[in-house]
Design a protein around this motif. Structure first.
Motif, mmCIF file in Angstrom:
data_model
loop_
_atom_site.group_PDB
_atom_site.id
_atom_site.type_symbol
_atom_site.label_atom_id
_atom_site.label_comp_id
_atom_site.label_asym_id
_atom_site.label_seq_id
_atom_site.Cartn_x
_atom_site.Cartn_y
_atom_site.Cartn_z
ATOM 1 N N PRO A 34 23.244 39.214 24.125
ATOM 2 C CA PRO A 34 23.881 39.428 22.825
ATOM 3 C C PRO A 34 23.071 38.851 21.668
ATOM 4 O O PRO A 34 23.023 39.425 20.581
ATOM 5 C CB PRO A 34 25.236 38.725 22.973
ATOM 6 N N THR A 46 28.736 40.216 29.820
ATOM 7 C CA THR A 46 28.121 39.051 29.222
ATOM 8 C C THR A 46 29.005 38.492 28.121
ATOM 9 O O THR A 46 29.443 39.225 27.232
ATOM 10 C CB THR A 46 26.746 39.413 28.641
ATOM 11 N N VAL A 47 29.280 37.194 28.175
ATOM 12 C CA VAL A 47 30.118 36.538 27.175
ATOM 13 C C VAL A 47 29.223 35.869 26.144
ATOM 14 O O VAL A 47 28.266 35.168 26.495
ATOM 15 C CB VAL A 47 31.043 35.498 27.834
ATOM 16 N N ILE A 48 29.509 36.085 24.869
ATOM 17 C CA ILE A 48 28.671 35.506 23.828
ATOM 18 C C ILE A 48 29.001 34.035 23.648
ATOM 19 O O ILE A 48 30.102 33.575 23.978
ATOM 20 C CB ILE A 48 28.825 36.256 22.492
ATOM 21 N N ASP A 71 33.406 41.611 20.621
ATOM 22 C CA ASP A 71 33.650 42.617 21.669
ATOM 23 C C ASP A 71 32.555 43.681 21.660
ATOM 24 O O ASP A 71 32.095 44.132 22.727
ATOM 25 C CB ASP A 71 35.014 43.278 21.454
ATOM 26 N N GLU A 104 29.374 42.256 23.241
ATOM 27 C CA GLU A 104 29.466 42.121 24.694
ATOM 28 C C GLU A 104 29.316 43.472 25.386
ATOM 29 O O GLU A 104 28.679 43.587 26.439
ATOM 30 C CB GLU A 104 30.793 41.449 25.063
#
Length: 396
Positions: A84, A2-4, A71, A74
């Protein structure tokens, strides 16, 4: 992975290093070794083979601080199967103890019947009430009239977003903020039970009431499950009042029964402790089966019948029957008790004093409401009031 989002990246930059470490510690991560300006933290799932998860946690703000925290978020999103943003919000919470009530309702995962949730939330409230009452005065049957500190504790309990895993209700109890200091200054508790062996870290720290309640909740539920297991094994109810000091009570058993709902569904309770006041003793989830729920009903009934007594209870109602052919004379009053949070109308037999007989007869003839104070004792499936100290007829 998952990308914030950009907004979450900016918010991550504002988190203090100590806040991140506190969150990780509370989730079971361990700092394994110091590196240059950072620490290597690891977490090994109990049910998954393979190497542990690793995080490089900065201990001070540097140019790449926001990226490192991003990081971490994620990775945590993958480990916890959460967004997040939800993890960021939880990181900002003050020190709290957590309770996770996992229901096992029919239907798709992540959903639950409305009636199941009504019972579960009502039972969870009663569970905290019973634990807070035992934290003040351990006894087999807690009185209906609750001290203000108990009401304040229940009012402070917060519900959080549900978690992954069938249907998990997450609740947390705020703890008072501790004085500033490093992790080395944190107080460590040895045991979650009263009268246990001293901690290897020395004398126990001064304990805030909210932590005492959390500890009583875990210990009481654990003892309740053991009482249910023994009842099922023996096919009879033993005397369990020796467990009251650990938090067991008829009220707590009844709260667990209420959580199971009318369908008597299985459920479990898990506990997590604030990293500001960690504990040495493991606190595994406590699972309650439908058979144990039936046993808990019997345990609660036994405790109430043998040890239940409510002193100075106040009954408001109307006289529906008088008996002068018994000694002492009796009146049956249909009404409700002042100490109960939820008004429940019922018929209660009251043993009258000699000076109350005429007042009771007058109230019965005229249909007037009365207020009676005395001690309640179990009687079959109901209660009887004895040792009356007040009998007042309310004017029309």
């Amino acid at each position: 992975m998952t990308v914030i989002t950009d907004a979450e990246f900016e918010e991550a930059a504002t988190l203090a290093p100590g806040v991140v470490r506190r969150y990780l510690s509370g989730k079971g991560w361990n700092a394994e070794r110091d590196l240059s300006g950072a620490e290597l933290w690891e977490w090994k799932p109990r049910d998954e083979p393979g190497p542990p998860y690793e995080l490089l946690v900065p201990v001070m703000r540097r140019r790449d601080y926001a990226g490192r925290v991003a990081d971490i978020l994620e990775t945590l999103a993958v480990v916890e199967s959460r967004r997040p943003g939800d993890i960021l919000r939880e990181m900002r919470l003050p020190p709290v103890d957590w309770q996770f009530l996992r229901l096992v309702p029919p239907g798709p995962s992540g959903t639950a019947p409305l009636l199941d949730l009504v019972s579960a939330l009502s039972g969870l409230k009663d569970l905290h009430t019973a634990a807070a009452s035992s934290a003040l005065t351990p006894q087999a049957v807690q009185p209906g009239q609750k001290p203000q500190v108990v009401k304040d504790h229940v009012a402070a309990v917060r519900l959080d977003q549900t978690r992954v895993g069938s249907y998990v209700i997450a609740a947390h109890t705020p703890l008072p903020e501790r004085s500033a200091g490093g992790r080395e200054g944190r107080a460590v508790q040895g045991s979650l039970f009263n009268d246990a062996e001293p901690s290897r870290h020395g004398p126990p720290p001064a304990e805030p009431f909210a932590r005492t309640v959390s500890r009583m909740l875990f210990a009481g539920v654990t003892c309740a499950r053991e009482a249910a297991e023994r009842t099922l094994a023996d096919d009879s109810v033993s005397h369990f009042e020796h467990l009251t000091r650990a938090g067991l009570s008829a009220n707590l058993c009844e709260a667990l029964v209420r959580i199971a709902g009318e369908e008597r569904r299985d459920f479990s309770l898990a506990f997590a402790w604030s990293s500001e006041m960690p504990v040495e003793q493991p606190s595994p989830p406590v699972a309650i089966s439908h058979r144990q729920v039936e046993a808990l009903e019997a345990v609660a009934r036994d405790l109430r019948e043998r040890l239940g007594r409510e002193e100075n209870a106040v009954l408001n109602g109307v006289v529906t029957k008088l008996r002068r052919d018994v000694t002492p004379h009796e009146a049956t009053i249909y009404g409700s008790f002042l100490h109960e949070d939820v008004l429940r109308q019922r018929s209660v037999r009251v043993e009258l004093r000699a000076e109350d007989i005429d007042n009771a007869a007058d109230a019965w003839r005229r249909g007037l409401e009365v207020a009676v104070a005395g001690d309640l004792e179990p009687r079959g499936t109901g209660v009887r009031m004895r040792r009356v100290t007040m009998f007042v007829v309310r004017p029309e």
